[in-house]
Write an enzyme that holds these catalytic residues in place. Structure first.
Site, PDB file in Angstrom:
ATOM      1  CB  CYS A   2     -47.145  42.633  37.114  1.00  0.00           C
ATOM      2  SG  CYS A   2     -47.628  40.767  37.836  1.00  0.00           S
ATOM      3  NE  ARG A  27     -41.635  42.592  33.877  1.00  0.00           N
ATOM      4  CZ  ARG A  27     -40.870  43.306  34.214  1.00  0.00           C
ATOM      5  NH1 ARG A  27     -39.316  43.166  34.490  1.00  0.00           N
ATOM      6  NH2 ARG A  27     -40.842  43.004  35.984  1.00  0.00           N
ATOM      7  CD1 TRP A  74     -47.836  35.318  34.474  1.00  0.00           C
ATOM      8  CD2 TRP A  74     -47.686  34.882  37.108  1.00  0.00           C
ATOM      9  NE1 TRP A  74     -47.112  34.205  35.217  1.00  0.00           N
ATOM     10  CE2 TRP A  74     -47.133  34.238  36.536  1.00  0.00           C
ATOM     11  CE3 TRP A  74     -47.351  34.965  38.784  1.00  0.00           C
ATOM     12  CZ2 TRP A  74     -46.942  32.508  37.187  1.00  0.00           C
ATOM     13  CZ3 TRP A  74     -47.547  34.500  39.197  1.00  0.00           C
ATOM     14  CH2 TRP A  74     -47.479  32.672  38.103  1.00  0.00           C
ATOM     15  CG  ASN A  98     -43.774  42.871  39.280  1.00  0.00           C
ATOM     16  OD1 ASN A  98     -44.426  41.829  39.997  1.00  0.00           O
ATOM     17  ND2 ASN A  98     -42.476  42.762  38.821  1.00  0.00           N
ATOM     18  N   GLY A  99     -45.530  42.408  42.952  1.00  0.00           N
ATOM     19  CA  GLY A  99     -45.124  41.896  44.266  1.00  0.00           C
ATOM     20  C   GLY A  99     -46.468  40.837  44.641  1.00  0.00           C
ATOM     21  CD  GLU A 478     -33.057  24.623  29.144  1.00  0.00           C
ATOM     22  OE1 GLU A 478     -33.333  25.074  28.820  1.00  0.00           O
ATOM     23  OE2 GLU A 478     -33.229  24.339  30.190  1.00  0.00           O
ATOM     24  CE  LYS A 482     -35.366  26.883  27.203  1.00  0.00           C
ATOM     25  NZ  LYS A 482     -35.297  26.383  28.640  1.00  0.00           N
ATOM     26  CD  GLU A 485     -39.212  26.884  30.506  1.00  0.00           C
ATOM     27  OE1 GLU A 485     -38.945  27.521  31.393  1.00  0.00           O
ATOM     28  OE2 GLU A 485     -38.531  26.534  29.154  1.00  0.00           O
ATOM     29  CG  HIS A 501     -31.680   2.032  39.448  1.00  0.00           C
ATOM     30  ND1 HIS A 501     -31.535   1.088  40.077  1.00  0.00           N
ATOM     31  CD2 HIS A 501     -30.259   2.507  38.775  1.00  0.00           C
ATOM     32  CE1 HIS A 501     -30.306   0.711  39.934  1.00  0.00           C
ATOM     33  NE2 HIS A 501     -30.019   1.884  39.140  1.00  0.00           N
ATOM     34  CE  LYS A 601     -37.023  35.675  29.221  1.00  0.00           C
ATOM     35  NZ  LYS A 601     -35.817  34.882  29.154  1.00  0.00           N
TER      36      LYS A 601
END
Length: 606
Positions: A2, A27, A74, A98-99, A478, A482, A485, A501, A601
């Protein structure tokens, strides 16, 4: 996660708050709101979704006042909604947070027994109600806040505003970052320097357990023991907080394009003109370690996984890596001759910070690789290595990832030389290759049009598989991350040799397979795995160099050519097509590239 902004101003504060919140959009958030004091009375405006909705609300129903707090939320506790949006108010108290307040349920039950009425599903409302309760018992705002803070368990950055107190704001920090900004007859609070940059260049960072009482002309800070203290005031550089798109459609596009320049900047900070690698701050004796542990989250974890190959192959140091959210709960034994390395773009990642604290007193040295030198992880490390990527706004990390890899690679070279695994001539060769990296990446960026063509087809898929072998395996992971996301396409990555496998059962004509295969020692084995895919009608996007494509291009769906590069540096170079593929696919699908749904973020909560 946040974003928080607080302003004690000499001007109308609502437009200042909104503009500062815009700088915190990177963020990640799902709702936003502000509260101001006008003639001693609190007023609030909140809106679901993007900040433009809050701006619209303020046009139709303005808020006056020269003191205010603002927030981008958020969602953690309670769904995204106007009711759950911050600021929260209870009586004469307004608060942004925030938290996560871990004991909010027990506090909520206690307050309910005292007759409190709850309007939201959030943990933050409990903070406002508890503070208001203390004030109804006769406490002044400062005492009420301190009594409230003493009851809170979990992580928080908080900013309080009070009716009838136009020259007072209280801020507190435990586990989530918070900065104080100093102006001329004005004072500010913000989640980070980016929010405060247009308002002031002088800031100080609250430390763990700090509580700050602000007026327009003063700040009084007490530490976790309640002792008066001072925090160093620093001057921030304007350039480091620049967040414009510089003509690009998206921040992610800009940040992909910036990689040659920021990697060049990182190299210049660590390499002398004579090619000597110098780590800033305290020198580390790499001969004093028997092993390395590396801990991170998300993309930074894949940077660690890549560095594991380098440490073990070049420096001959065994490495154990772990995701931060699992590491400390696993309670691993840490022998005394262990170097612990923590990688985080923001330097505030909650799980990574908690893992670092677990290692304190156990590992011989704690080293961090961060993009924010003043962050909590940086401050709590024996040695912090900045990656010099500059502000990264796009939620999907690009330039920070490649800069992390560059800094980690230089660390490995220094360790290898110190441990007599690289002689001076070999070290010189590696450094020379590094110096060429920005130029080589420039050539890779020129392949954007070919990647775009492949992405247009890839955007129609529902499932995508990425394959890589050796050092390309972390890059496959990665690349899949990406794509997930920002395009919301389901993607998985596998070490190429693991295909038979189990994962090969997924292959058919509807599943594109991205193969990352520079012409290296494992190329033939990777191509063999690729042929197994094509034999089952899988559509292959092959990313390789000219020699690799000349040998294995036949029958592939799309081919993307990368410049030739030494094998050790291929993971850094091949991050470029992985990023471009995800970017162009997301653009083709019309998703929110810079602020993908459900993501933030900087993950400052567990």
């Amino acid at each position: 996660m946040c974003g928080i902004i607080g302003v004690l101003s000499n001007h109308e504060v609502a437009p200042i708050l909104v503009e500062s919140l815009k700088r915190l959009e990177y963020r990640g958030y799902d709702s936003a709101g502000i509260a101001t004091l006008n003639e001693g009375r609190l007023g609030r405006r909140r809106a679901l979704g993007k900040l433009i909705n809050l701006s619209d609300a303020l046009v139709h129903d303005p808020l006056a006042g020269k003191s205010g707090i603002g927030h981008t939320r958020w969602a953690t506790h309670g769904a995204p909604s106007v009711t759950n949006a911050h600021p929260h108010q209870a009586g004469s108290v307004a608060v942004v947070h925030n938290g996560i307040i871990e004991n909010f349920r027990s506090l909520r039950a206690e307050l309910a027994d005292l007759g409190a009425h709850f309007l939201t599903e959030t943990d933050t409302e409990t903070v406002a109600l508890l503070t208001q309760h203390h004030m109804t018992q006769g406490d002044d705002p400062v005492t009420a806040v301190r009594r409230t803070l003493a009851r809170l368990e979990g992580a928080f950055a908080l900013a309080f505003l009070f009716e009838g107190q136009p020259d007072l704001m209280i801020a507190a920090r435990k586990g989530s970052p918070l900065a104080i900004g100093y102006g001329k007859g004005e004072m500010y609070v913000g989640s980070d320097a980016i929010a405060l940059a247009p308002l002031t260049h002088k800031i100080s960072y609250l430390e763990e357990g700090d509580c700050a009482v602000l007026t327009r002309s003063s700040v009084e800070i007490t530490d976790h023991n309640g002792t008066l203290t001072n925090r160093l005031i620093k001057t921030i550089e304007t350039d480091s907080t620049c967040i414009d798109k510089a003509g690009h459609k998206h921040f992610m596009s800009k940040e992909i394009a910036e990689q040659p320049s920021v990697i060049g900047a990182a190299l210049s900070k660590y390499l002398s003109p004579e090619g000597v690698i110098t780590l800033p701050g305290n020198e580390i004796d790499f001969t004093s370690f028997d092993r390395v542990i590396m801990v991170a989250c998300g993309t930074a974890f894949y940077a660690c996984l890549t560095a594991k190959y380098w440490f073990e192959q070049i420096a001959r140091l065994p490495v154990e890596i772990d995701v931060a959210s699992e590491f400390r709960y696993r309670e691993p034994p840490i022998p005394p001759r262990t170097l612990a390395i923590f990688v985080s773009q923001s330097g505030e990642t909650a799980d990574t910070l908690a893992a670092l604290r677990y290692c304190k007193g156990k590992a011989a040295q704690i080293l961090s690789v961060v993009n924010v030198p003043e962050s909590s992880i940086s401050r709590e490390s024996n040695l912090a290595l900045p990656i010099h990527a500059g502000v990264e706004v796009g939620v999907a990390s690009t330039k920070a990832f490649t800069c992390q890899l560059v800094v980690l690679y230089m660390m490995v070279l220094k360790a290898a030389h110190a441990r007599d695994e690289l002689n001076a001539d070999a070290l010189f060769d590696h450094v020379s290759e590094l110096r060429n990296l920005p130029s080589v990446i420039n050539h890779a960026l020129e392949e954007s049009d070919k990647v775009h063509a492949a992405a247009l087809k890839l955007s129609q898929a529902q499932d995508v598989i990425f394959l890589g072998r050796g050092q390309m395996y972390p890059l496959a992971l990665e690349g899949a991350l990406k794509l997930k996301e920002i395009s919301y396409i389901h993607a998985e990555a596998y070490a190429s040799g693991e295909l038979k496998h189990g994962p090969i059962a997924l292959i058919d004509e509807h599943v594109p397979v991205v193969v990352m295969a520079p012409r290296d020692a494992l190329f033939d084995k990777t191509v063999s795995n690729m042929q197994e895919v094509m034999a089952r009608k899988g559509k292959v996007i092959l990313i390789s160099d000219a020699k690799g494509l000349a040998e294995a291009n036949e029958g592939v769906w799309f081919s993307i050519e990368m410049p030739a590069i030494p094998a050790a540096l291929a993971p850094i170079l091949y991050a470029i097509p992985a990023q471009l593929l995800a970017y162009h696919t997301a653009v083709a699908k019309g998703t929110d590239v810079d602020q993908p749904r459900n993501l933030a973020k900087s993950v400052t909560v567990e």
